[in-house]
Enzyme design. Structure first.
Site, mmCIF file in Angstrom:
data_model
loop_
_atom_site.group_PDB
_atom_site.id
_atom_site.type_symbol
_atom_site.label_atom_id
_atom_site.label_comp_id
_atom_site.label_asym_id
_atom_site.label_seq_id
_atom_site.Cartn_x
_atom_site.Cartn_y
_atom_site.Cartn_z
ATOM 1 N N ASP A 93 23.482 -53.391 -50.923
ATOM 2 C CA ASP A 93 23.441 -53.308 -49.462
ATOM 3 C C ASP A 93 23.247 -54.707 -48.906
ATOM 4 O OD1 ASP A 93 23.709 -50.527 -49.273
ATOM 5 O OD2 ASP A 93 21.554 -50.202 -49.434
ATOM 6 N N ASP A 146 28.744 -47.168 -46.473
ATOM 7 C CA ASP A 146 27.924 -46.267 -45.654
ATOM 8 C C ASP A 146 28.554 -46.046 -44.282
ATOM 9 O OD1 ASP A 146 26.101 -46.198 -47.752
ATOM 10 O OD2 ASP A 146 24.869 -47.798 -46.903
#
Length: 160
Positions: free
Chosen positions: A120, A139
């Site tokens: 991330d 995401d």
């Protein structure tokens, strides 16, 4: 081919996710620097390793949870493929939305297979609220695809 848009959506979202992770984390060296302010506070790069699901939930970090999350992601992808294939006339919007979810999920699966966790790097804050969480391009595609599946479901409400 009935699911052409789903395949394109999955392929392009998977490639965009993996390319963004490579560029930001490896090429820009975010894995070494850990933070880059791009347009503070609206957009920042913050290095994160997520062994769980959204916001690190169920992130025990053990091998069993890793493989369970991979299996669940693949099962969801398969269910979406079957659902779209069985739909009488899945619209382009439905196909594309399913493809976005599938491509995003497969991007995160690739991370779990390569690294043992999901990479991330995106952090956004606004209006005096500091967001402590990081996420990735996959995401975004998963969220947009899920919203699209709801929006383009093809069912119409009957007038009163």
């Amino acid at each position: 081919m009935a699911a052409r848009w789903m395949i394109w959506g999955a392929g392009l979202s998977f490639l965009a996710d993996q390319a963004s992770k490579y560029l930001v984390i490896h090429w820009m060296g975010l894995d070494q620097r850990h933070r880059v302010d791009v347009l503070p506070p609206f957009l920042n790069f913050r290095y994160g390793e997520n062994s769980g699901i959204n916001f690190g939930l169920f992130g025990g970090g053990d091998e069993a949870s890793r493989w369970i999350l991979i299996g669940m992601s693949l099962a969801i992808c398969l269910a979406l493929v079957v659902w779209i294939a069985r739909a009488q006339k899945a619209s382009r919007g439905m196909q594309l939305s399913a493809g976005l979810v599938i491509g995003g999920a497969l991007g995160n699966v690739a991370d779990r297979l390569l690294y043992g966790y999901v990479l991330d790097f995106l952090n956004t804050s606004c209006c005096g609220i500091q967001n402590p969480f990081v996420f990735n391009v996959a995401d975004i595609f998963i969220f947009a695809g899920a919203a699209g599946l709801i929006f383009f479901d093809g069912r119409r409400k009957k007038p009163a």
